[in-house]
Design an enzyme around this catalytic site. Structure first.
Site, mmCIF file in Angstrom:
data_model
loop_
_atom_site.group_PDB
_atom_site.id
_atom_site.type_symbol
_atom_site.label_atom_id
_atom_site.label_comp_id
_atom_site.label_asym_id
_atom_site.label_seq_id
_atom_site.Cartn_x
_atom_site.Cartn_y
_atom_site.Cartn_z
ATOM 1 N N ASP A 65 1.941 -0.723 11.520
ATOM 2 C CA ASP A 65 1.921 -2.068 12.106
ATOM 3 C C ASP A 65 3.258 -2.799 11.961
ATOM 4 O OD1 ASP A 65 1.721 -2.285 9.372
ATOM 5 O OD2 ASP A 65 0.186 -3.834 9.373
ATOM 6 N N GLY B 75 0.842 -1.204 0.000
ATOM 7 C CA GLY B 75 0.000 0.000 0.000
ATOM 8 C C GLY B 75 0.871 1.244 0.000
ATOM 9 N N ARG C 165 -6.296 -2.454 8.800
ATOM 10 C CA ARG C 165 -6.828 -3.800 8.558
ATOM 11 C C ARG C 165 -6.622 -4.713 9.771
ATOM 12 N NH1 ARG C 165 -4.738 -5.405 3.074
ATOM 13 N NH2 ARG C 165 -2.850 -4.903 4.199
ATOM 14 N N ARG D 262 1.018 -5.410 -6.476
ATOM 15 C CA ARG D 262 1.151 -6.718 -5.836
ATOM 16 C C ARG D 262 1.703 -7.652 -6.900
ATOM 17 N NH1 ARG D 262 -1.646 -5.401 -1.447
ATOM 18 N NH2 ARG D 262 -3.612 -4.315 -1.714
ATOM 19 N N ASP E 250 4.803 -5.064 5.828
ATOM 20 C CA ASP E 250 5.142 -6.455 6.172
ATOM 21 C C ASP E 250 5.286 -7.369 4.957
ATOM 22 O OD1 ASP E 250 2.440 -6.278 5.735
ATOM 23 O OD2 ASP E 250 1.849 -7.429 7.496
ATOM 24 N N THR F 140 4.067 2.447 5.423
ATOM 25 C CA THR F 140 2.670 2.010 5.513
ATOM 26 C C THR F 140 1.929 2.971 6.440
ATOM 27 O OG1 THR F 140 1.147 0.380 6.485
ATOM 28 C CG2 THR F 140 3.407 0.277 7.258
ATOM 29 N N ASP G 81 -0.462 2.195 8.235
ATOM 30 C CA ASP G 81 -1.057 1.450 9.360
ATOM 31 C C ASP G 81 -0.230 1.453 10.642
ATOM 32 O OD1 ASP G 81 -3.223 0.833 7.825
ATOM 33 O OD2 ASP G 81 -2.599 -1.208 7.352
HETATM 34 O O1 F6P Z 1 -2.054 0.516 3.434
HETATM 35 C C1 F6P Z 1 -2.683 -0.291 4.388
HETATM 36 C C2 F6P Z 1 -4.143 -0.216 4.182
HETATM 37 O O2 F6P Z 1 -4.417 1.117 4.208
HETATM 38 C C3 F6P Z 1 -5.057 -0.965 5.147
HETATM 39 O O3 F6P Z 1 -5.352 -0.285 6.328
HETATM 40 C C4 F6P Z 1 -6.255 -1.240 4.298
HETATM 41 O O4 F6P Z 1 -6.994 -2.296 4.740
HETATM 42 C C5 F6P Z 1 -5.634 -1.509 2.976
HETATM 43 O O5 F6P Z 1 -4.475 -0.738 2.927
HETATM 44 C C6 F6P Z 1 -6.493 -1.317 1.791
HETATM 45 O O6 F6P Z 1 -5.697 -1.302 0.672
HETATM 46 P P1 F6P Z 1 -6.043 -1.776 -0.785
HETATM 47 O O7 F6P Z 1 -7.184 -0.967 -1.218
HETATM 48 O O8 F6P Z 1 -4.795 -1.473 -1.539
HETATM 49 O O9 F6P Z 1 -6.344 -3.226 -0.696
#
Ligand code: F6P
Length: 323
Positions: free
Chosen positions: A131, A11, A173, A72, A103, A127, A129
């Site tokens: 995390d 992300g 997430r 990805r 991660d 990121t 998040d």
């Molecule tokens: O970058 C992390 C995040 O923001 C998460 O909190 C979220 O669930 C996810 O990305 C959603 O990303 P995408 O739309 O790329 O699946």
């Protein structure tokens, strides 16, 4: 080491560009050649490399997103894909890589380095998040909580006008860092996060408590990974049990991933990018560069990805006492 690559993966997060800029300019400062790898691991597999100069990273420190794009890559998850990636890196003369991501990015780097230890990977934590272990504020987190704060403030204006109950879903997430800090920063009445469990009974009690105190509105911040399944589901359950207020739901979504990075983000992302190149030059590999208590810290990938940065009990206490 003569030539390094840099890429962003997973992300995207505001501040990634500041980090890329720092990697490129530090590498050039130390006489290294540097290439930008497009679309994360996909770019290594496809040999999508672009030569970078100090000028290629001009005027990007203030931009959200990532100039190197992100993707990805399922191919890199296979042995065959990683073999192809290794051949491409060798053929291009790249012996060190700065991977900016979370991660998934570091898991990929750790697997790759077990098979091909002569390519050195060093990571920077990118990121929103937050995390990862070994970093206080990941690249993107500070901007994301500021974006969430601004949006929640606006929702609060309209919520106050009509004494409404709002459930606002923020990203996260698996973790509740964005929810917790944006909740404290906006004076939310309560925050629901995956790290703590709250029953509907407890939540209704909390809402009733604030309702009886005649609050102008009631704001509940919900992390998307919260165990009841997000703000829409929580709101449905609560509104059946608590009919005194009109209820609304807002999902902030991907606005939290974009936008111009905050000053703190730009400075810290630049610092980590610079230190990542210095780490490669010092022969380090398999580590993530982080800032902990304003000091640079190196954390092995395997440890960084364990998601074991604990939610601070002090922050949880603040939500309870200050609401
Ligand atoms: O970058 C992390 C995040 O923001 C998460 O909190 C979220 O669930 C996810 O990305 C959603 O990303 P995408 O739309 O790329 O699946």
């Amino acid at each position: 080491m003569k030539k390094i690559g840099v890429f962003t993966s997973g992300g995207d997060a505001p501040g990634m560009n500041a980090c890329i800029r720092a990697v490129v300019r530090t590498a050039i400062h130390h006489g290294l050649e540097v290439v930008g790898i497009m679309k994360g691991y996909q770019g290594i597999v496809d040999k999508d490399f672009i030569p970078m100069t100090a000028h290629s990273v001009s005027n990007i420190i203030q931009q959200g997103g990532t100039i190197l794009k992100s993707a990805r890559c399922t191919e890199f998850r296979t042995k065959k894909g990683r073999k192809k990636a290794y051949k491409n890196l060798k053929a291009a003369g790249i012996d060190g890589v700065v991977a900016i991501g979370g991660d998934g990015t570091f898991t990929g780097a750790a697997v790759f380095m077990k098979e091909y230890p002569d390519i050195k990977f060093v990571g920077c934590p990118g990121t929103i998040d937050n995390d990862l272990h070994g970093i206080d504020f990941t690249i993107g987190y500070d901007t994301a909580i500021n974006t969430a704060m601004t949006a929640i403030d606006k929702i609060k204006d309209t919520a106050n006008a009509d004494a409404r109950l709002f459930f606002i879903e923020v990203m996260g997430r698996d973790v509740g860092f964005i929810a917790l800090r944006s909740g404290i920063a906006t004076g939310a009445e309560t925050v629901l996060i995956p790290e703590t469990s709250t029953s509907i009974e407890e939540l209704v009690e909390t809402i009733e408590y604030h309702y009886e105190r005649k609050k102008a509105s009631i704001i509940v911040i919900v992390a998307e990974g919260e165990e009841m399944g997000g703000a829409v589901k929580v709101a449905k359950k609560v509104s059946k049990r608590f009919t005194a207020l009109s209820t609304r739901v807002t999902i902030l979504g991907h606005i939290q991933r974009g936008g111009s990075p905050t000053a703190m983000e730009r400075v810290n992302a630049s610092w980590m990018g610079l230190e990542a190149v210095k780490a490669l030059l010092a022969g380090k590999k398999g580590i993530m560069v982080g800032i902990v208590k304003n000091e640079i810290m190196h954390t092995p990938f395997e440890k960084a990805i364990k998601h074991n940065q604990e939610i601070s009990s002090k922050l949880l206490e603040m939500v309870k006492i200050l609401a």
